[in-house]
Design an enzyme around this catalytic site. Structure first.
Site, mmCIF file in Angstrom:
data_model
loop_
_atom_site.group_PDB
_atom_site.id
_atom_site.type_symbol
_atom_site.label_atom_id
_atom_site.label_comp_id
_atom_site.label_asym_id
_atom_site.label_seq_id
_atom_site.Cartn_x
_atom_site.Cartn_y
_atom_site.Cartn_z
ATOM 1 N N ARG A 172 -6.205 -8.468 -1.455
ATOM 2 C CA ARG A 172 -5.670 -8.791 -2.767
ATOM 3 C C ARG A 172 -6.516 -9.942 -3.333
ATOM 4 N NH1 ARG A 172 -1.289 -8.480 0.920
ATOM 5 N NH2 ARG A 172 0.181 -6.778 0.455
ATOM 6 N N ARG A 227 -9.139 -2.823 -3.891
ATOM 7 C CA ARG A 227 -8.244 -2.685 -2.729
ATOM 8 C C ARG A 227 -7.771 -1.233 -2.599
ATOM 9 N NH1 ARG A 227 -4.355 -5.461 0.612
ATOM 10 N NH2 ARG A 227 -2.209 -4.704 0.331
ATOM 11 N N HIS A 240 0.655 -4.518 4.720
ATOM 12 C CA HIS A 240 1.900 -3.996 4.178
ATOM 13 C C HIS A 240 3.043 -4.209 5.166
ATOM 14 C CE1 HIS A 240 -0.333 -0.982 1.360
ATOM 15 N NE2 HIS A 240 -0.169 -2.158 0.799
ATOM 16 N N LYS A 278 1.191 -11.654 1.646
ATOM 17 C CA LYS A 278 2.519 -11.793 1.042
ATOM 18 C C LYS A 278 3.541 -12.222 2.080
ATOM 19 C CE LYS A 278 2.349 -8.654 -2.921
ATOM 20 N NZ LYS A 278 2.952 -7.453 -3.523
ATOM 21 N N HIS A 296 -7.487 -5.218 -8.086
ATOM 22 C CA HIS A 296 -6.665 -4.426 -7.166
ATOM 23 C C HIS A 296 -7.215 -3.014 -6.980
ATOM 24 C CE1 HIS A 296 -3.125 -5.384 -4.872
ATOM 25 N NE2 HIS A 296 -2.634 -4.181 -5.056
ATOM 26 N N TYR A 315 -1.219 6.139 -0.609
ATOM 27 C CA TYR A 315 -2.634 6.506 -0.586
ATOM 28 C C TYR A 315 -2.861 7.893 -0.005
ATOM 29 C CZ TYR A 315 -3.286 1.651 -1.766
ATOM 30 O OH TYR A 315 -3.225 0.437 -2.400
#
Length: 326
Positions: free
Chosen positions: A156, A275, A298, A180, A272, A307
């Site tokens: 990110r 990514r 994630h 995150k 992004h 994806y």
């Protein structure tokens, strides 16, 4: 006879909203999440004020009423879902503190969200984008290293600008990433990213850092601050510096992506999308979904599964090329 002025109703005299936002910071929520939740809970306070209902009297009927109020505002599904998430988190916090007897928003459904497939770049488009970064001056060396890193590691933009020198290990070709929710992961560096980073560190970063010292700021501007990385919790010298020697910001990265897309003759993109390209190209090359989840940072594999839809066209080509009855 003088009229007595109406008293202003305060729905949160105990400062529960502020306490919840501080608790989010302690739990590692990003600065962006805290800002969004703060705005969402200000909206809840305004609604409670209009209803003259204090936070310690929230019940399921009130929660449904506020949810219906949000529904009438016409928000995009993602925004609506985030506002309800802020509400659920807050009522759960109140229940944990015994301000409420129960979590009155538990089970409150979120609006159905249409799954939007992320726009991505083909391999040849990524090649054109990176080839558009020409030159050997410090800024071009920085930009090449930055975007080789973002695409090569699927970062990110906030993770990239928040990276410090201590988190980069060129000898082992590894990078420690703070993602995150305060989650950390270690990702491998590819050869091209390693070479570009080595070049930038040898011939570019020192010259950018020297501009800060010449300016005589007296501070440590090259130390990543609140606008570099998640939540402003970065410490240590920032890897990527601006032309004035300060840590690079995500807004800088966005502008650079647009600049090099136009130089490469591509439609404007976002950081992004690099990514997304990383994830899509990895899957198309046969990467395991669980491994990709770890590489992307994630929390849930369900996030990574989007994806598999993006690369569906590639799978169709493989099927058409190899199956005897295709």
């Amino acid at each position: 006879m003088e009229e007595t002025p109406a008293t202003t109703f305060e729905p949160d005299p105990g400062g529960q909203v502020d306490d919840y936002l501080r608790a989010l910071e302690v739990r590692g929520a990003s600065a962006a999440t805290r800002r969004s939740y703060a705005a969402d809970l200000r909206q809840l306070r305004a609604w409670l004020t209009a209803e003259r209902l204090p936070v310690d009297r929230l019940d399921r009927r009130a929660v449904r009423g506020f949810a219906a109020h949000l529904g009438r505002r016409g928000y995009a599904p993602a925004t609506h879902a985030r506002k309800l998430s802020a509400l659920r988190g807050f009522t759960r916090f109140l229940a944990e503190r015994d301000v409420l007897e129960a979590d009155v928003a538990a089970g409150l459904p979120s609006p159905r969200r249409r799954r939007r497939l992320p726009r991505t770049l083909r391999v040849d488009e990524v090649d054109r984008f990176l080839a558009a970064i020409r030159g050997d001056d410090p800024l071009r060396l920085r930009d090449r290293a930055l975007f080789e890193l973002i695409y090569g590691c699927g970062l990110r933009s906030q993770e990239a600008v928040g990276t410090t020198l201590e988190e980069l290990d060129l000898a082992q070709a590894e990078l420690r990433v703070r993602g995150k929710g305060g989650r950390e992961r270690t990702v491998p560096l590819g050869e091209r990213a390693t070479d570009a980073l080595d070049d930038y560190l040898r011939r570019g970063r020192g010259r950018l850092a020297a501009r800060t010292r010449r300016a005589g700021s007296g501070g440590s501007q090259e130390t990543a601050g609140p606008d570099a990385g998640r939540g402003g919790r970065v410490s240590g010298p920032a890897l990527f510096l601006s032309k004035s020697g300060r840590p690079l910001r995500t807004s800088d990265v966005r502008r650079l992506v647009v600049r090099y897309c136009r130089a490469a003759g591509l439609d404007d993109a976002s950081p992004h999308m690099l990514r997304h390209a990383y994830a899509t190209h990895m899957l198309e090359a046969g990467a395991d979904l669980r491994a990709l989840q770890e590489l992307l940072g994630h929390a849930s594999v369900a996030t990574t599964q989007v994806y598999t839809h993006v690369s569906g066209a590639h799978l169709r080509k493989v099927y058409d090329r190899h199956h005897p009855r295709a």
